[in-house]
Design a protein around this motif. Structure first.
Motif, short mmCIF file in Angstrom:
data_model
loop_
_atom_site.label_atom_id
_atom_site.label_comp_id
_atom_site.label_asym_id
_atom_site.label_seq_id
_atom_site.Cartn_x
_atom_site.Cartn_y
_atom_site.Cartn_z
N LYS A 93 -0.01 -8.82 -8.91
CA LYS A 93 0.96 -7.74 -8.87
C LYS A 93 2.25 -8.15 -9.57
CE LYS A 93 3.29 -6.71 -5.18
NZ LYS A 93 3.65 -6.32 -3.80
N ASN A 94 3.09 -7.15 -9.83
CA ASN A 94 4.44 -7.39 -10.33
C ASN A 94 5.40 -6.56 -9.48
OD1 ASN A 94 6.62 -8.21 -11.82
ND2 ASN A 94 6.14 -7.02 -13.64
N ASP A 95 6.62 -7.00 -9.43
CA ASP A 95 7.68 -6.27 -8.73
C ASP A 95 8.95 -6.56 -9.50
OD1 ASP A 95 9.44 -5.04 -7.05
OD2 ASP A 95 8.82 -6.09 -5.23
N GLU A 126 8.33 -13.34 -2.41
CA GLU A 126 7.18 -14.04 -1.82
C GLU A 126 5.90 -13.22 -1.95
OE1 GLU A 126 6.83 -17.03 -0.88
OE2 GLU A 126 8.94 -17.62 -1.02
N ASP A 127 6.00 -11.90 -1.91
CA ASP A 127 4.82 -11.05 -2.07
C ASP A 127 4.18 -11.25 -3.45
OD1 ASP A 127 4.90 -9.98 0.46
OD2 ASP A 127 5.86 -8.10 -0.15
N VAL A 128 5.03 -11.32 -4.48
CA VAL A 128 4.52 -11.53 -5.84
C VAL A 128 3.90 -12.92 -5.96
CG1 VAL A 128 5.13 -11.67 -8.29
CG2 VAL A 128 6.16 -9.90 -6.86
N MET A 129 4.58 -13.92 -5.41
CA MET A 129 4.05 -15.28 -5.46
C MET A 129 2.73 -15.38 -4.71
SD MET A 129 6.15 -16.94 -7.38
CE MET A 129 5.79 -18.67 -7.09
N ASP A 130 2.63 -14.71 -3.58
CA ASP A 130 1.39 -14.74 -2.81
C ASP A 130 0.25 -14.09 -3.59
OD1 ASP A 130 -0.13 -15.06 -0.18
OD2 ASP A 130 -0.31 -12.92 -0.53
N ALA A 131 0.50 -12.90 -4.13
CA ALA A 131 -0.55 -12.17 -4.83
C ALA A 131 -1.02 -12.89 -6.08
CB ALA A 131 -0.05 -10.77 -5.20
N ASN A 132 -0.10 -13.49 -6.82
CA ASN A 132 -0.45 -14.09 -8.11
C ASN A 132 -0.79 -15.57 -8.04
OD1 ASN A 132 0.10 -11.59 -9.15
ND2 ASN A 132 2.07 -12.13 -10.02
N VAL A 133 -0.15 -16.29 -7.14
CA VAL A 133 -0.32 -17.74 -7.09
C VAL A 133 -1.24 -18.15 -5.95
CG1 VAL A 133 0.85 -19.97 -6.98
CG2 VAL A 133 1.99 -18.01 -8.05
N THR A 134 -0.82 -17.86 -4.71
CA THR A 134 -1.59 -18.32 -3.55
C THR A 134 -3.00 -17.76 -3.56
OG1 THR A 134 0.46 -18.46 -2.27
CG2 THR A 134 -1.62 -18.48 -1.04
N GLN A 135 -3.13 -16.47 -3.88
CA GLN A 135 -4.46 -15.88 -3.88
C GLN A 135 -5.34 -16.42 -5.00
OE1 GLN A 135 -4.47 -11.59 -3.31
NE2 GLN A 135 -2.71 -11.72 -1.93
N SER A 136 -4.76 -16.73 -6.14
CA SER A 136 -5.53 -17.38 -7.22
C SER A 136 -6.01 -18.75 -6.77
CB SER A 136 -4.66 -17.54 -8.48
OG SER A 136 -4.34 -16.28 -9.04
N TRP A 137 -5.13 -19.50 -6.11
CA TRP A 137 -5.48 -20.83 -5.62
C TRP A 137 -6.57 -20.76 -4.55
CZ3 TRP A 137 -5.13 -23.35 -0.87
CH2 TRP A 137 -5.25 -24.76 -0.91
N LYS A 144 3.54 -16.54 -12.81
CA LYS A 144 2.59 -16.80 -13.89
C LYS A 144 2.75 -18.23 -14.42
CE LYS A 144 0.45 -12.92 -13.67
NZ LYS A 144 -0.94 -12.86 -13.18
N SER A 145 3.95 -18.77 -14.39
CA SER A 145 4.12 -20.19 -14.71
C SER A 145 3.35 -21.06 -13.72
CB SER A 145 5.61 -20.57 -14.68
OG SER A 145 6.32 -19.94 -15.72
N ALA A 146 3.37 -20.65 -12.45
CA ALA A 146 2.63 -21.39 -11.43
C ALA A 146 1.12 -21.27 -11.65
CB ALA A 146 3.00 -20.88 -10.04
#
Length: 267
Positions: free
Chosen positions: A104-106, A119-130, A172-174
């Motif tokens: 997602k983006n915000d 944190e929602d963006v980081m969770d959706a893009n980083v944590t969920q990918s991991w 996205k850097s993460a």
């Protein structure tokens, strides 16, 4: 080194009979990835939280000749990720390819961006990918035959943006960092981990940039001035890179960020 592939170089891109998971399959990239792999002959588990859209994508994939199992889950926690992988094993006996298309983006200037939204963006893009890569790689390692993990990055993982993209750029850097670290970690096992990083491509969210409106005419020229190819991206521009990273053609590529951006990040 055997050169048998020269008799049929296109065989390097063959994914027929492979089992693939695509998360975020109701979104623009996820739906495209599912249909590309379906048309190429893969068996599919497609996952998303939007059940109506997921069923639509499943229907389109079946029309392309694929066996498809929809799973109405987002990769939002460890349990869901494990369940998505288990669904692939239950339906098709194994897992060969993972495409993480969810995210997602915000957009907000930093003064207006709340910690929760960040944190929602980081969770959706980083944590969920991991989490999804973790569950998939465990299954691939247990099988012992390698595998392909493809994450979704962006040109914004490399470049900043002045219009309130701090959360998105950071996330996205993460993703790029995860791709490189897992590429190194899993490379010796035969599992490759790579990411596709597009710039703007046609989707429901970006359709306005392709239209002949005052708003689009005000934004598009400045953007295109940075794109050596001189145009915005189309879904077909992502199809080739996806099939490359999902197939044996990319067996020597891991930890790589493939920019599908018309040269945007080169200049």
């Amino acid at each position: 080194m055997s050169e048998d592939f020269l008799k049929n170089p296109l065989s390097l891109f063959d994914v027929r009979g492979k089992t693939a998971i695509v998360t975020g399959a109701s979104g623009a990239f996820g739906a495209l990835a599912a249909k590309v792999l379906a048309g190429a002959g893969a068996k599919l588990v497609i996952a998303a939280g939007n059940i109506a859209e997921l069923d639509k994508v499943a229907h389109e994939c079946r029309a392309l000749g694929a066996e498809v199992k929809p799973v109405g889950l987002r990769p939002s926690n460890e349990k869901n990720c494990d369940a998505i992988v288990a669904a692939a094993v239950e339906a098709f006996g194994r897992l060969d390819i993972l495409v993480v298309g969810s995210g997602k983006n915000d957009v907000a200037k930093i003064g207006d961006m709340t910690p929760d939204r960040f944190e929602d963006v980081m969770d959706a893009n980083v944590t969920q990918s991991w989490l999804m890569a973790r569950s998939a790689s465990r299954q691939m390692l247990a099988q012992g035959h390698g595998g392909k993990i493809i994450l979704m990055s962006s040109a914004r993982g490399l470049l900043g943006h002045p219009a309130g993209y701090t959360a998105y750029c950071a996330s996205k850097s993460a993703v790029d960092g995860i791709t490189k670290a897992l590429g190194c970690e899993l490379g010796p096992t035969g599992i490759t981990v790579n990411a596709i990083a597009p710039t703007v491509f046609r989707s429901a969210l970006t359709a306005w940039m392709y239209e002949d409106t005052e708003k689009a005419r005000g934004v598009r020229p400045a953007f295109l001035a940075r794109v050596p190819k001189g145009r915005l991206g189309e879904p077909s521009d992502l199809a080739g890179p996806l099939l490359f990273l999902a197939s044996a053609a990319s067996d020597f590529y891991t930890g790589h960020i493939l920019y599908a951006d018309g040269g945007y990040t080169a200049g």
